[in-house]
Structures are given as C-alpha cells and as structure tokens.
Scaffold this active site. Structure first.
Site, short mmCIF file in Angstrom:
data_model
loop_
_atom_site.label_atom_id
_atom_site.label_comp_id
_atom_site.label_asym_id
_atom_site.label_seq_id
_atom_site.Cartn_x
_atom_site.Cartn_y
_atom_site.Cartn_z
N HIS A 1 0.62 -0.57 -4.18
CA HIS A 1 -0.57 -0.22 -3.39
C HIS A 1 -0.29 -0.55 -1.92
CE1 HIS A 1 -5.29 -0.48 -3.18
NE2 HIS A 1 -4.79 0.19 -2.15
N HIS B 1 -0.51 0.87 2.06
CA HIS B 1 -0.88 1.85 3.08
C HIS B 1 0.24 1.87 4.12
CE1 HIS B 1 -4.91 2.77 1.64
NE2 HIS B 1 -4.93 1.51 1.23
N LYS C 1 -3.35 9.48 -5.40
CA LYS C 1 -4.37 8.47 -5.12
C LYS C 1 -5.69 9.18 -4.93
CE LYS C 1 -6.06 4.50 -3.10
NZ LYS C 1 -5.54 3.83 -1.92
N HIS D 1 -9.43 8.32 -3.73
CA HIS D 1 -10.08 7.25 -2.97
C HIS D 1 -11.44 7.71 -2.49
CE1 HIS D 1 -10.86 4.31 0.18
NE2 HIS D 1 -9.76 3.64 -0.13
N ASP E 1 -13.05 7.07 0.11
CA ASP E 1 -13.18 7.46 1.52
C ASP E 1 -12.89 8.95 1.71
OD1 ASP E 1 -13.62 4.78 1.85
OD2 ASP E 1 -12.26 4.53 3.55
N HIS F 1 -9.28 4.43 -6.40
CA HIS F 1 -10.22 3.54 -5.72
C HIS F 1 -11.57 4.22 -5.87
CE1 HIS F 1 -11.52 1.19 -1.89
NE2 HIS F 1 -12.57 1.87 -2.30
N HIS G 1 -8.19 -2.36 -7.32
CA HIS G 1 -9.34 -3.18 -6.90
C HIS G 1 -10.34 -3.47 -7.99
CE1 HIS G 1 -8.54 -3.00 -2.61
NE2 HIS G 1 -8.51 -1.68 -2.61
N HIS H 1 -12.36 0.06 6.70
CA HIS H 1 -13.05 1.25 6.21
C HIS H 1 -13.93 1.90 7.27
CE1 HIS H 1 -11.39 1.05 2.21
NE2 HIS H 1 -11.51 -0.26 2.31
N ARG I 1 -20.01 -4.86 -1.21
CA ARG I 1 -18.65 -4.84 -1.78
C ARG I 1 -18.08 -6.24 -1.97
NH1 ARG I 1 -15.54 0.16 1.07
NH2 ARG I 1 -13.79 -0.87 0.07
N ASP J 1 -2.17 -3.86 -1.21
CA ASP J 1 -3.10 -3.12 -0.34
C ASP J 1 -2.72 -3.31 1.12
OD1 ASP J 1 -5.11 -1.44 0.44
OD2 ASP J 1 -6.76 -2.73 -0.16
#
Lengths: 200, 555
Positions: free
Chosen positions: B135, B137, B214, B216, B218, B243, B269, B315, B331, B355
């Site tokens: 995981h 980024h 992935k 996600h 977002d 996610h 997560h 985020h 969260r 992450d």
C-alpha cells in the site's frame, strides 16, 4: 574549502555529535546513532591532537556510561572502526564495546544477547573416525596447519607417516589452526574427511 | 574429543540449535529450531579459513556452481521458520538452503561451492525475506531510498508522483512510471485505478503494464465500481485493493460485501481509518484479506490526536467546510484502533502495509510491525516458543501474505527455493530498524556502507545507501515489474524492464494467509464502545514508549 567526500562525512559526524552533546546536557539518554557519532567525534579530535593510538582506543571506552544511553544501545555499538587523521597520518582506531559489555543488562532493557538452551560444551566432529599422528617440524620456522587441510598434503617439512594421513584432517574447530614450532614434535588428532574421499 | 564452549561457538559461527536470540531492543526472542551445519564443518572465509580451493571450495564445480552464498546465517522466514543455515543463490534466485562446501571434503553437502562463488558472510546475522509493502502512494521518488533502507524490496504502488492519486492510469503514465522504476533496485507492481465501471479502460491499463487494481472512495467506491473492477480482475487474474466508502453514501458495509459476491478482495484500512466506520466487521468474510496501515500500529498515546490533521491534509479536506471536519472526525475510531491491534495478534488481519505518503510512513512499516509484535499486553514475552510464533506471524504480515494477496508469492515474500533472492541481512541488535545489507536478486544492492577512503569497509560513519546493484543499468537486471501473464504476450508493455507475471490471485481466502488465518466474529458498536471479538469487548491500553525507536534512530 576543497572538501573531499571523506571530509564531508567528518562534518556529518560532528553535527550528530553536537546533537548528542545537546541531549546529554539536558539529561536525555542517547540512542545508538548519536552515541556512536559522539564517540567517533571524540576519537577524531584526540587523534588530531596527537594522543598515542593506544590511548585514543582506551579513551573511546570512557566517552559514555551505560546509564547515559537508551536500552539496547551498547549492543548496537559493539564495534566501531574509525579512520582518524593523526599528526603522523591516518590510522585505524578499532573500538570494541565502547559503552560497556552488551551482556551487562540494564533494568528493563532488551539487549540482543544469545542465551544457550543446550549443553555448555559442543562436541565437534562427533561420531566420526579419528586417529592420532605424531609430527615433527623439520623447518626452521613455524608452520601452521588449519582445520580442513588433507593432512597428507601439508608442508613436506612436517615429518610424519604420510601413508596414514591421506583423507584425514585436524580435529579442531573449523577455521582454526595448530602451529608447529621449529624442531617441535607433537601428536595431533585427525578426523576423517568426507566418506566419498579416498582415505588412508 | 574436540569440544568448544557454547558461547564461543555462537560468537564465531553464529547461534545454533537451542540458542535463543534477542531481536533488537524489544525483548522479543526467537529459538533456533535447527542448524543445517555439522559442528566442526562450518564454512568460513578469510586467512586460514575453510573457504579455500581444495577445502570447501571445489576445484571445478561445473554447472552446479553457485553465484553467491550467504553463510551461517539465522534465517527467519514465514514459511521456512527459524533455522541456522547457508543460502545458495544462482541467477538471482534462491537455489536452496543447507550445508555448503565441497562434497570431497565434507559429507552431506547441499550447496556446492565453486571456485568463483561469491561469499556474503552471515555469521552472527539474521536473514529475512525483503519486505513487501502492499500500500504505497508513489507521491514522491524520495520514498524509494527510504524503503530500501528499511528492508523493503517490493512495492505495490499507485500514483505517479506530485499528484494525489490512487492508481496509475492510463497507458502513457503507466509506461513512463514503469521506465522510471526500471532504474531502481526495488520490485514494483503498479495498481491501476479501479474506481470506474468502464471495464475496457481497466483492461487497457492491465495490457499496458498495471498489475492489479485499487478502488478508492476518493475516486468512487460504489457497489457498481466494485462489481465492475472485480469482474475484470477475475478474468485477468489480478488483485483488487479496496479503500471503501467512509460516508455510507452508496450503501452500508453490507452492500459492499454483497457487491464482492464472494470474490477475493484485499480490504485496506480495516481499522476504519479509511472506509466504513464499522469496516472491521468485514473480517468475518473468509474471502476478504484484510490489511491495516502504519499510523495506527501500534496504538500509542497520541495516535488519535495526530490522525485528525493527517486525514484532513491527505484527503484534501478543508476546515472551511464544517462537513469536512465532521467527516474527518467520523473516520477516527479509538475503539477500532484498539481492536485492530488486538486482531493482528489474533491473526485475523493478515497484512500490514504503510500507506506511504497517503497517511503512512514507508520507512516505519517494518519497525512498527515489530513494535506491535512485541506489545507487552498482547502476548509478547511469553517465552521463546511463543515469541517465535509471534515473530513468524508478524513477519508473514509484511512478506509472504501481501505477496500471496497480490499474486507474486512465486517470486517474493519468502526465501523458499525458486524465489528471488531478495534478502535483508540484519545485525540482531539492529533487527527491524536498520539493515546491514539488502540483496536484490542475489546481488548486494543497498546497505550500510563505510567511508570510501576507509582502510576497512566499515569505517565510520557508516551510511545507508546504494551498492553496485543499485547503479547504472544493474537495477534492470535485479528488479522486476509485476504484470499480468496476458500483457506479457500482448505487445503493449514498454520494452526494457524485467517483467514477471502475476498469478493465483483469485479464489484466495483467509485460509491462504500464513499464520494469520483467523475469521472471528467482530461487532463494532455504533456508539464507539469497545469492539467485540467473538463476543468479548476488546480494549488495549495505548503505548507510551516503543522499542525499535529512539534507541536506533536519532530522529
């Protein structure tokens, strides 16, 4: 300044050592990285001032006490090799366990130590054929023979009955050696080499 | 009778059967379960040692000659266990373990050493497989050096750098990033963004070199996206990392589980820091492989406090929207984090990942794993045998389990014969923090290097950095890019890198996770009270001091 990579690395040590001094000054205990830097820095400066090499090595062990460092640090600093510039030129300052023996446990510390859960003594080459041979060193200097040499192939001046030693090696710890002084006669134990090997 | 005392033996040749070895400054120990070397026949390099022609080096080894041997090392491997052994390597892969030397000199040789075999002396060191961070980024190239310096040799990554992204798309970006990674000695799998119902676009990303997906929130994690992505993944044999939906916008957790329809999914997560507030309950599904990330491992005194700004920043939440502040607060689940820590020790969460740069620290994935493993209130310190089980359980979370989940376990994650020789060597005192050397495909690529002007190779300051395996074109040979088997035949991959196929991702269940296959009942009360695991409320006190921390790092 015309700095070399080596000099730049020295400055890195100086910076980390200063960080260590700031932490010590306010009573904080040191981690291994800055503690190692502090010892390295002190060694470099004693060298610069021309203290005898042996004195620099000795003093390296007095820079930090175990209660000035965090748990586990002495084990992490088991061995420091420091090339330092003395007035007589660059010399290797070899420092072992400068912050006490790692085995000296502090309360609550988790030192990385090996503890044996088995017999105190380990038998080597157990259960293999062994024999003895008497050897005289006819050379005028010391001859050393290591653990895994086929004994029939050793220095021709190590006088012994070679018809009995082909395929046999010294029964000693791997990587160690036995020495024969000039003129010396002694009996050594041999152990059989691989079963597939032709043996006397 | 030749004998040697046990302490001297372990000091010279490394610990042996029955020895208990401390790992770093935590008190965590392992018991050496077996020693492949016969006492008296140890292989050692140096003046007067046994690594010499006619001794342990066979005059002519022919085709069986090894490229490299790691000698007398304590291997800790999630599959192979804890053993003292030698590791033989040829053409970048592990050939085998066991007794090394010349069959002309010693009996029972497993690994024939030839006149040109290279030696990495492993006496007194611990070897583990290179860690797999599943995981990452890829927001900045700065993380590559940090990862290698922490013992990570494989990354499953997303994003193209300098952007907020959860995948790598489309082909132009995939090709460019793949070429960049060909120059660094770390394996890479790029995850394409799976947050779409456009199956054609997802297939195109795989054809261009993505190795998984992935999904996600977002970018969209609706049941429709999840279903579409899993459909493409099922036919292509790749993993899907999810996610999920923090907002409950498109449905509840049950709707997401329904959308998976029993198809294997890697749930990121699971503590609920990203995704449904009650996401931990997803661990009741055997087809879900769960992971959680560095910021909440281990649960510490200020964990919750730092998560608020971290979540806001990553985020792209604005304090000018009261709704963003409210969403972010929703969260943060203290009870969930406590249960997460517990469920790692229970073996229900199978994977730890970083992450990195997206709410996590890549250089801390490995050390935080050991901080949680050695947690005094969660079972560590129960003696050598219990600790050994815990060590293998936690090692599996950062090596073989993420490798299995992403279909690359035939290449990485363990040092079983046939795998890439991605090996991390640790001084036991520095275990879990700073590696001595990192071997990439059987070649020294990274590690602590002494000064270039040094009279020895260890003159202070020793600095973590590249070895020759990280230089020039060497990484192209040593590091792999993981892609689908179809793409390797399809002609749309960018030429240059070494490609290896992803395989076996579909149909996996928790039972496939080494040492982490528990499927307990989990209930997350809506009022924030303690999470119930198999009917028992779980509470874990926050740690105020962690091992593998200030003792090893100056910052």
């Amino acid at each position: 300044m015309h700095l070399t990579p080596h000099e730049q690395a020295r400055l890195l040590v100086a910076t980390a050592a200063d960080l260590a001094r700031r932490r010590l000054a306010r009573g904080a205990r040191l981690g291994a990285t800055e503690a190692g830097a502090l010892i390295t820095d002190e060694v470099q400066e004693w060298a610069w001032d021309g203290l005898p090499l042996s004195e620099v090595v000795r003093r390296a062990g007095s820079v930090l006490r175990a209660d000035q460092v965090l748990p586990g640090v002495p084990a992490k600093l088991h061995h420091l090799q420091i090339d330092a510039l003395f007035p007589s030129g660059t010399l290797l300052v070899d420092v072992i366990d400068p912050v006490g023996q790692p085995g000296e446990k502090l309360a609550g510390s988790g030192e990385s130590t090996v503890t044996a859960d088995r017999p105190e003594m380990i038998e080597l080459n157990a259960g293999r054929p062994k024999r003895e041979v008497t050897v005289t060193n006819r050379a005028d200097r010391t001859v050393r023979v290591t653990s895994h040499v086929d004994f029939a192939s050793v220095n021709p001046l190590l006088d012994h009955d070679r018809t009995t030693t082909s395929g046999w090696r010294p029964d000693i710890p791997a990587g160690s050696s036995i020495s024969f002084q000039p003129g010396e006669t002694r009996t050594v134990t041999l152990v059989a080499m691989a079963a597939t090997r032709k043996r006397a | 009778m030749a004998t040697i005392d046990a302490h001297t033996y372990s000091s010279i040749y490394g610990p042996t059967t029955g020895d208990v070895l401390g790992l770093g400054d935590s008190g965590l120990v392992v018991r050496i379960e077996q020693d492949d070397v016969a006492y008296g026949d140890e292989i050692l390099g140096g003046c007067g040692k046994t690594w010499r022609d006619g001794f342990y080096v066979r005059g002519s080894a022919g085709d069986s000659e090894l490229d490299l041997l790691v000698s007398n090392v304590v291997l800790i491997d999630p599959v192979l266990g804890v053993r003292k052994t030698c590791i033989g390597i040829k053409e970048g892969r592990v050939v085998g373990m066991g007794r090394a030397g010349s069959p002309d000199v010693v009996d029972g040789v497993d690994l024939v050493v030839g006149p040109h075999t290279a030696l990495v002396p492993g006496e007194g060191l611990v070897a583990t497989p290179g860690a797999v961070d599943s995981h990452v980024h890829l927001a900045s190239p700065a993380l590559v050096d940090v990862a290698l310096s922490a013992g990570i040799t494989t990354m499953v990554g997303m994003g193209i750098g300098g952007v907020w992204d959860v995948g790598v798309n489309p082909r132009y970006n995939i090709h460019t990033l793949t070429e960049a990674f060909a120059e660094v000695p770390i394996n890479i799998m790029l995850l394409a963004r799976g947050s779409t119902t456009d199956r054609g676009a997802m297939q195109a990303a795989l054809d261009a070199g993505a190795g998984g997906f992935k999904v996600h929130e977002d970018y969209g994690a609706s049941p429709a996206c999840i279903d579409a992505c899993l459909t493409v993944a099922e036919s292509a044999d790749v993993a899907v990392a999810l996610h999920s939906d923090s907002l409950n916008e498109f449905g509840l957790l049950a709707d997401t589980i329904e959308a998976t329809a029993g198809r294997t999914i890697h749930a990121y997560h699971v503590e609920g820091g990203g995704g449904y507030p009650d996401l931990l309950e997803i661990l009741q599904e055997p087809h879900v492989l769960g992971s959680s990330t560095t910021p909440t491992i281990p649960y510490g005194k200020h964990t919750l406090e730092e998560l608020f700004p971290m979540t806001m920043n990553v985020h792209r939440q604005t304090p000018l929207f009261a709704s963003d502040i409210d969403t972010t607060h929703s969260r943060l689940h203290e009870a969930g984090i406590q249960a997460e820590n517990h469920l790692h020790h229970r073996g229900a969460i199978s994977i730890i990942n970083s992450d990195a740069l997206g709410m996590g620290r890549i250089g801390e994935m490995v050390r935080r794993t050991w901080q949680l493993a050695s947690h005094p209130a969660l079972g560590a310190g129960g003696g050598a045998d219990a600790d050994t089980r815990t060590v293998l359980q936690f090692l599996a979370k950062i090596t073989v389990n993420p490798a299995i989940a992403h279909g690359i376990a035939q290449h990485v994650g363990s040092l079983q014969p046939g795998r890439l020789a991605d090996i991390v060597l640790w001084d036991p005192a520095w275990f879990g923090t700073k590696p001595e050397l990192v071997l990439k495909s059987g070649f020294v690529a990274w590690g602590a290097a002494g000064q270039g002007n040094g009279s020895t190779r260890s003159c202070e300051p020793r600095v973590m950095g590249p070895y020759f395996g990280a230089m020039g074109a060497a990484p192209r040979r040593l590091a792999a890019t993981f892609v689908t088997e179809n793409s390797m035949r399809g002609g749309q991959l960018v030429p240059g890198p070494t490609y290896l196929p992803v395989r076996g991702t579909r149909g996996l269940t928790r039972a496939d996770m080494w040492h982490n296959d528990a499927v307990p009942r989990v209930h997350v009360p809506r009022d924030g009270s303690p999470v119930e695991v198999d009917g028992h409320p779980v509470q874990v006190a926050p740690l105020a001091h962690v091992p593998y921390g200030q003792g090893a790092y100056l910052a």
